[in-house]
Every structure is written in C-alpha cells, then in structure tokens.
Design a protein around this motif. Structure first.
Motif, PDB file in Angstrom:
ATOM      1  N   HIS A 160       6.493  -6.404 -15.520  1.00  0.00           N
ATOM      2  CA  HIS A 160       6.223  -4.979 -15.689  1.00  0.00           C
ATOM      3  C   HIS A 160       6.110  -4.300 -14.334  1.00  0.00           C
ATOM      4  N   GLN A 161       6.687  -3.112 -14.227  1.00  0.00           N
ATOM      5  CA  GLN A 161       6.511  -2.243 -13.069  1.00  0.00           C
ATOM      6  C   GLN A 161       5.319  -1.353 -13.402  1.00  0.00           C
ATOM      7  N   GLN A 162       4.286  -1.352 -12.538  1.00  0.00           N
ATOM      8  CA  GLN A 162       3.074  -0.608 -12.848  1.00  0.00           C
ATOM      9  C   GLN A 162       2.733   0.384 -11.744  1.00  0.00           C
ATOM     10  N   VAL A 163       2.235   1.550 -12.176  1.00  0.00           N
ATOM     11  CA  VAL A 163       1.817   2.611 -11.260  1.00  0.00           C
ATOM     12  C   VAL A 163       0.358   2.946 -11.569  1.00  0.00           C
TER      13      VAL A 163
ATOM     14  N   ASN B 234       2.296   1.240  -6.525  1.00  0.00           N
ATOM     15  CA  ASN B 234       3.438   0.791  -7.312  1.00  0.00           C
ATOM     16  C   ASN B 234       3.594  -0.710  -7.058  1.00  0.00           C
ATOM     17  N   SER B 235       3.582  -1.510  -8.140  1.00  0.00           N
ATOM     18  CA  SER B 235       3.726  -2.960  -7.983  1.00  0.00           C
ATOM     19  C   SER B 235       4.238  -3.572  -9.281  1.00  0.00           C
ATOM     20  N   ARG B 236       4.524  -4.861  -9.216  1.00  0.00           N
ATOM     21  CA  ARG B 236       5.012  -5.589 -10.394  1.00  0.00           C
ATOM     22  C   ARG B 236       3.990  -6.628 -10.823  1.00  0.00           C
TER      23      ARG B 236
ATOM     24  N   SER C 187       1.351  -4.903 -22.094  1.00  0.00           N
ATOM     25  CA  SER C 187       1.370  -4.706 -20.658  1.00  0.00           C
ATOM     26  C   SER C 187       0.102  -5.291 -20.049  1.00  0.00           C
ATOM     27  N   PRO C 188       0.220  -6.093 -18.978  1.00  0.00           N
ATOM     28  CA  PRO C 188      -0.976  -6.689 -18.379  1.00  0.00           C
ATOM     29  C   PRO C 188      -1.870  -5.645 -17.711  1.00  0.00           C
TER      30      PRO C 188
ATOM     31  N   GLU D 177       6.056  -0.170 -17.155  1.00  0.00           N
ATOM     32  CA  GLU D 177       7.356  -0.288 -17.805  1.00  0.00           C
ATOM     33  C   GLU D 177       7.817  -1.741 -17.765  1.00  0.00           C
ATOM     34  N   LYS D 178       8.233  -2.242 -18.900  1.00  0.00           N
ATOM     35  CA  LYS D 178       8.756  -3.600 -18.962  1.00  0.00           C
ATOM     36  C   LYS D 178      10.134  -3.615 -18.308  1.00  0.00           C
ATOM     37  N   ILE D 179      10.295  -4.474 -17.282  1.00  0.00           N
ATOM     38  CA  ILE D 179      11.566  -4.521 -16.553  1.00  0.00           C
ATOM     39  C   ILE D 179      12.203  -5.910 -16.607  1.00  0.00           C
ATOM     40  N   GLY D 180      11.554  -6.835 -17.284  1.00  0.00           N
ATOM     41  CA  GLY D 180      12.070  -8.191 -17.434  1.00  0.00           C
ATOM     42  C   GLY D 180      11.378  -8.868 -18.596  1.00  0.00           C
ATOM     43  N   LYS D 181      11.710 -10.131 -18.827  1.00  0.00           N
ATOM     44  CA  LYS D 181      11.141 -10.855 -19.972  1.00  0.00           C
ATOM     45  C   LYS D 181       9.612 -10.787 -19.970  1.00  0.00           C
ATOM     46  N   ASP D 182       8.990 -11.078 -18.860  1.00  0.00           N
ATOM     47  CA  ASP D 182       7.538 -10.968 -18.723  1.00  0.00           C
ATOM     48  C   ASP D 182       7.228 -10.345 -17.374  1.00  0.00           C
TER      49      ASP D 182
END
Length: 127
Positions: free
Chosen positions: A70-73, A91-93, A24-25, A63-68
């Motif tokens: 992440h949804q981050q809080v 909340n952002s991606r 996760s970045p 949370e990983k929501i795609g190939k690269d």
C-alpha cells in the motif's frame, strides 16, 4: 436492507478458507518516527522538545499498489514544549507484515490557505 445483509453474509461465509478481505495496514508509527528523524537532521526540531502525547498522525490516503503493498499518505502534527507546531505530510509504502517497505518522503507544511483549513503551521503558536 435485511435482504442485502443476508446476501453479503452468505457471500462472506461462502469464501474459501484462507481468503481474507484486504485491509490497509495501520502504520502511523513508521512515518511519524521517520519524520522526526528527518526534521531533526534538517535542524527543524529537537526531538526531546516534542510532546509525544500531543503528536497527531492522520492517514489521508492508502492505495493498494501490489498484492500486499500500500502507498500511504499521513498528515502529522508535532507540538513542542516551547509552543511551536510543525506539520508534515509523509508518503511511504507499507504491507500487512512490514510498515517500512520504503523510505519516508517528508514534506513540511509551511502555510495552509483557503477554506476551513486555513490555520497557522510550522514555527507558529496555536492557542
């Protein structure tokens, strides 16, 4: 335990070249900076009054929501020179290449209640 470690190490070295374990970045700066802008635009904070060294951003979830992707809080606390603290949840991606894959939703925490989390927040002084 040593046997399990050997199996894990063997599995890692057996991976084809170019395969990497997903991580996760770490993108705390993007939501922190955008939260400041949103707070300023809402008239809740004067950016020069923020004590940058005391700003604390803690990633609560990624949370990983795609190939690269992440949804981050994040939980971010700003301290101002006049003794106030303002806490927000963002909340952002983000991706491994770019932290700003979306806008940043900013939620101001006005009160924490219950448990060990009960403490003053926005507009109050913590000493």
């Amino acid at each position: 335990m040593r046997a399990e470690l050997t199996v894990v190490m063997a599995a890692i070295f057996a991976m084809p070249a170019g395969v990497a374990l997903a991580k996760s970045p770490d993108c705390a700066s993007w939501p922190t900076n955008m939260a400041l802008v949103h707070l300023k635009n809402a008239g809740l904070i004067d950016i020069p009054s923020v004590i940058e060294a005391q700003t604390k951003a803690v990633r609560l979830a990624s949370e990983k929501i795609g190939k690269d992707l992440h949804q981050q809080v994040y939980d971010i606390i700003f301290h101002t020179r006049d003794g106030r603290t303002i806490e927000v949840i963002t909340n952002s991606r983000a991706s491994s290449e770019e932290c700003s894959m979306s806008g940043v939703d900013v939620y101001v925490v006005s009160t924490k209640i219950g448990g060990s989390a009960a403490q003053p927040s926005e507009g109050t002084t913590r000493k």
